[in-house]
Design an enzyme around this catalytic site. Structure first.
Site, PDB file in Angstrom:
ATOM      1  N   LYS A  77      -8.422   5.917 -19.324  1.00 34.62           N
ATOM      2  CA  LYS A  77      -8.490   6.254 -20.343  1.00 34.62           C
ATOM      3  C   LYS A  77      -7.401   6.226 -21.637  1.00 34.62           C
ATOM      4  O   LYS A  77      -6.901   5.249 -21.804  1.00 34.62           O
ATOM      5  CB  LYS A  77      -9.331   7.751 -20.281  1.00 34.62           C
ATOM      6  CG  LYS A  77     -10.414   7.620 -19.182  1.00 34.62           C
ATOM      7  CD  LYS A  77     -11.592   6.724 -19.854  1.00 34.62           C
ATOM      8  CE  LYS A  77     -12.860   6.709 -18.741  1.00 34.62           C
ATOM      9  NZ  LYS A  77     -12.535   6.813 -17.396  1.00 34.62           N
ATOM     10  N   TYR A 101     -16.813  15.476 -15.656  1.00 34.88           N
ATOM     11  CA  TYR A 101     -17.330  13.998 -15.647  1.00 34.88           C
ATOM     12  C   TYR A 101     -18.427  13.779 -14.302  1.00 34.88           C
ATOM     13  O   TYR A 101     -18.183  14.268 -13.410  1.00 34.88           O
ATOM     14  CB  TYR A 101     -16.293  13.002 -15.374  1.00 34.88           C
ATOM     15  CG  TYR A 101     -16.766  11.389 -14.851  1.00 34.88           C
ATOM     16  CD1 TYR A 101     -17.561  10.895 -15.936  1.00 34.88           C
ATOM     17  CD2 TYR A 101     -16.301  10.987 -13.714  1.00 34.88           C
ATOM     18  CE1 TYR A 101     -17.937   9.477 -15.395  1.00 34.88           C
ATOM     19  CE2 TYR A 101     -16.472   9.784 -13.512  1.00 34.88           C
ATOM     20  CZ  TYR A 101     -17.426   9.151 -14.373  1.00 34.88           C
ATOM     21  OH  TYR A 101     -17.770   7.677 -14.054  1.00 34.88           O
ATOM     22  N   ASP A 117      -7.930  18.247 -14.301  1.00 34.01           N
ATOM     23  CA  ASP A 117      -8.166  17.055 -14.977  1.00 34.01           C
ATOM     24  C   ASP A 117      -7.879  17.000 -16.366  1.00 34.01           C
ATOM     25  O   ASP A 117      -8.508  17.388 -17.160  1.00 34.01           O
ATOM     26  CB  ASP A 117      -9.683  16.621 -14.449  1.00 34.01           C
ATOM     27  CG  ASP A 117      -9.930  15.032 -15.004  1.00 34.01           C
ATOM     28  OD1 ASP A 117      -9.365  14.561 -15.844  1.00 34.01           O
ATOM     29  OD2 ASP A 117     -10.988  14.453 -14.337  1.00 34.01           O
ATOM     30  N   ARG A 163       0.764  -1.148   0.092  1.00 33.46           N
ATOM     31  CA  ARG A 163       0.134  -0.010   0.117  1.00 33.46           C
ATOM     32  C   ARG A 163       0.774   1.183   0.016  1.00 33.46           C
ATOM     33  O   ARG A 163       0.308   2.310  -0.404  1.00 33.46           O
ATOM     34  CB  ARG A 163      -1.076  -0.008   1.232  1.00 33.46           C
ATOM     35  CG  ARG A 163      -1.756   1.347   1.119  1.00 33.46           C
ATOM     36  CD  ARG A 163      -2.924   1.272   2.389  1.00 33.46           C
ATOM     37  NE  ARG A 163      -3.065   0.373   3.343  1.00 33.46           N
ATOM     38  CZ  ARG A 163      -2.476   0.436   4.492  1.00 33.46           C
ATOM     39  NH1 ARG A 163      -1.688   1.715   4.441  1.00 33.46           N
ATOM     40  NH2 ARG A 163      -2.391  -0.341   5.119  1.00 33.46           N
TER      41      ARG A 163
HETATM   42  O1  P1T Z   1     -13.620   6.060 -13.728  1.00 31.90           O
HETATM   43  P1  P1T Z   1     -12.169   6.518 -13.150  1.00 31.90           P
HETATM   44  O2  P1T Z   1     -10.917   5.812 -13.554  1.00 31.90           O
HETATM   45  O3  P1T Z   1     -12.571   6.467 -11.724  1.00 31.90           O
HETATM   46  O4  P1T Z   1     -12.287   8.073 -13.678  1.00 31.90           O
HETATM   47  C1  P1T Z   1     -13.284   9.053 -13.349  1.00 31.90           C
HETATM   48  C2  P1T Z   1     -13.273  10.287 -14.372  1.00 31.90           C
HETATM   49  C3  P1T Z   1     -12.533  11.235 -14.220  1.00 31.90           C
HETATM   50  N1  P1T Z   1     -12.367  12.168 -15.000  1.00 31.90           N
HETATM   51  C4  P1T Z   1     -12.761  12.322 -16.287  1.00 31.90           C
HETATM   52  C5  P1T Z   1     -12.768  13.398 -16.954  1.00 31.90           C
HETATM   53  C6  P1T Z   1     -13.444  11.162 -16.521  1.00 31.90           C
HETATM   54  O5  P1T Z   1     -13.802  11.305 -17.765  1.00 31.90           O
HETATM   55  C7  P1T Z   1     -13.734  10.157 -15.879  1.00 31.90           C
HETATM   56  C8  P1T Z   1     -14.303   8.861 -16.026  1.00 31.90           C
HETATM   57  N2  P1T Z   1     -15.150   8.734 -17.161  1.00 31.90           N
HETATM   58  C9  P1T Z   1     -16.108   7.946 -17.879  1.00 31.90           C
HETATM   59  C10 P1T Z   1     -16.104   6.672 -17.115  1.00 31.90           C
HETATM   60  C11 P1T Z   1     -16.870   8.456 -18.769  1.00 31.90           C
HETATM   61  O6  P1T Z   1     -17.046   7.518 -19.669  1.00 31.90           O
HETATM   62  O7  P1T Z   1     -16.751   9.499 -19.045  1.00 31.90           O
END
Ligand code: P1T
Length: 387
Positions: free
Chosen positions: A203, A106, A178, A54
């Site tokens: 992503k 998001y 972000d 961790r």
């Molecule tokens: O899903 P996660 O890895 O926890 O990420 C969250 C997140 C944070 N910031 C942005 C700009 C994002 O697009 C996302 C997650 N977005 C999707 C799952 C989507 O389909 O838009």
């Protein structure tokens, strides 16, 4: 590669080499997956810098060094998801502190801010960060953090990061950006003045739709220590296998992003000229209201495109009519995805708020992959005929 060598390297070289040395025992060129929870200590209080995964894990550290180099930052802190990364950043604050956030983030980020973190005594003010005055006017003495997304998900709105950084710093607040939609290949917020960059590594960074991950990149040692302390204390760490997969993904980030940028531009131009589409949102189009800003702070415009179809029915027929584009949440993988944000990724945003942002039931979001562009365009043409 030493730190000084890395400073001289260009993006594609960093993507492949930064943060990684051949493994010392065997010379393995790929960093091993240190799939271990703990490390044997030769004696009490004596260890090799690794006690418990961790807190420390060599595979995770290789990923952190690699992404930090790509963002032009000094430190990376990896998390189990993009939301875990953003959650940890907000936990740098205390009850009574305030956050100014872009209103079109998001949906899951908005849900976490309004339904979870606000219950802990942190106050959130939402602004349209296209207008720097809205950020400036929302700043209070208790504001410790400005949280932006640019381009935003899914409206592809932009915020002028240089100006936002000035506003945040005038008031001694941190600027967190972000950078998930742009990727460090197209935009490097730290170089424009941000203090923290966060990603959903799920992503573009990973790029193959096979992990959930997050990462924060920072320059300041003290802030990094604080974030590492929060991660150690809260525990949102990614597993070594996922870090390794992401590290394999970042090796081709420059190649993939070139293809995403090219295909995204082709799709945006095609959709903009199509009679079935009412509006196309893509910062690379001259018709995007912030195209000049896009040219000034981004070097490419990604594979993310949103279109207004004019009605929920037409949007439904469009997203159900594609064959190459798969109907799915998420984005940034090599394969093309399509979805309706109002019913999927942004369903947790209250309907009146969605309407105000333009996230209508007729808005379709495309994550354009790296398939052959002719097949992509034919797929969209066929689906639009059916819509
Ligand atoms: O899903 P996660 O890895 O926890 O990420 C969250 C997140 C944070 N910031 C942005 C700009 C994002 O697009 C996302 C997650 N977005 C999707 C799952 C989507 O389909 O838009």
């Amino acid at each position: 590669m030493s730190g000084t060598d890395e400073q001289k390297q260009r993006f594609g070289t960093l993507a492949i080499h930064a943060g990684q040395e051949p493994e010392p025992v065997t010379g393995a060129i790929m960093p091993p997956i240190f799939q271990t929870s703990t490390y044997v200590q030769p004696g009490l209080g004596r260890h090799k810098g690794y006690e418990y995964s961790r807190v420390q894990n060599p595979t995770r550290e290789a990923l952190e060094r690699n992404v930090a180099a790509l963002e032009g930052g000094r430190h990376g802190v990896a998390f189990s998801s993009g939301l875990a990364a953003i959650d940890a950043v907000v936990k740098l604050l205390s009850a009574g502190d305030r956050v100014v956030s872009e209103e079109n983030t998001y949906g899951g980020t908005h849900r976490m801010f309004t339904k979870v973190l606000s219950r802990l005594g942190i106050e959130f003010t939402f602004v349209d960060s296209r207008d720097p005055d809205q950020i400036r006017d929302a700043m209070r003495p208790e504001t410790r953090l400005v949280h932006l997304e640019t381009p935003t998900n899914p409206m592809m709105r932009l915020c002028d990061l240089r100006t936002a950084a000035e506003i945040a710093h005038e008031r001694d607040a941190l600027l967190c950006v972000d950078n998930t939609f742009a990727s460090p290949y197209n935009q490097r917020p730290l170089e424009l003045g941000a203090d923290i960059v966060v990603h959903s590594a799920t992503k573009y960074l990973n790029g193959h739709s096979d992990i959930i991950g997050g990462i924060a990149v920072l320059n300041e040692d003290r802030l990094t220590e604080d974030l590492l302390f929060i991660r150690k204390s809260s525990g949102g760490v990614p597993g070594p296998m996922d870090c390794w997969l992401c590290l394999r993904g970042t090796k081709t980030l420059h190649l993939r992003m070139e293809a995403h940028n090219r295909n995204g531009t082709a799709v945006a131009r095609f959709l903009e000229g199509h009679s079935s589409v009412e509006a196309t949102h893509y910062p690379g189009l001259e018709s995007h209201p912030q195209h000049e800003l896009a040219l000034g702070q981004m070097s490419g415009f990604t594979g993310m495109v949103s279109v207004e179809m004019g009605s929920a029915d037409r949007a439904k027929r469009f997203v159900e009519g594609t064959r190459i584009f798969a109907l799915a949440e998420s984005l940034g993988g090599v394969e093309s995805l399509i979805g309706i944000p109002a019913l999927m990724t942004h369903a947790s945003v209250p309907p009146d708020r969605r309407a105000a942002l333009g996230v209508t039931d007729g808005l379709v979001r495309l994550s354009v992959g790296v398939e052959d562009v002719n097949d992509i365009l034919e797929d969209l043409e066929r689906a639009l005929e059916g819509a």
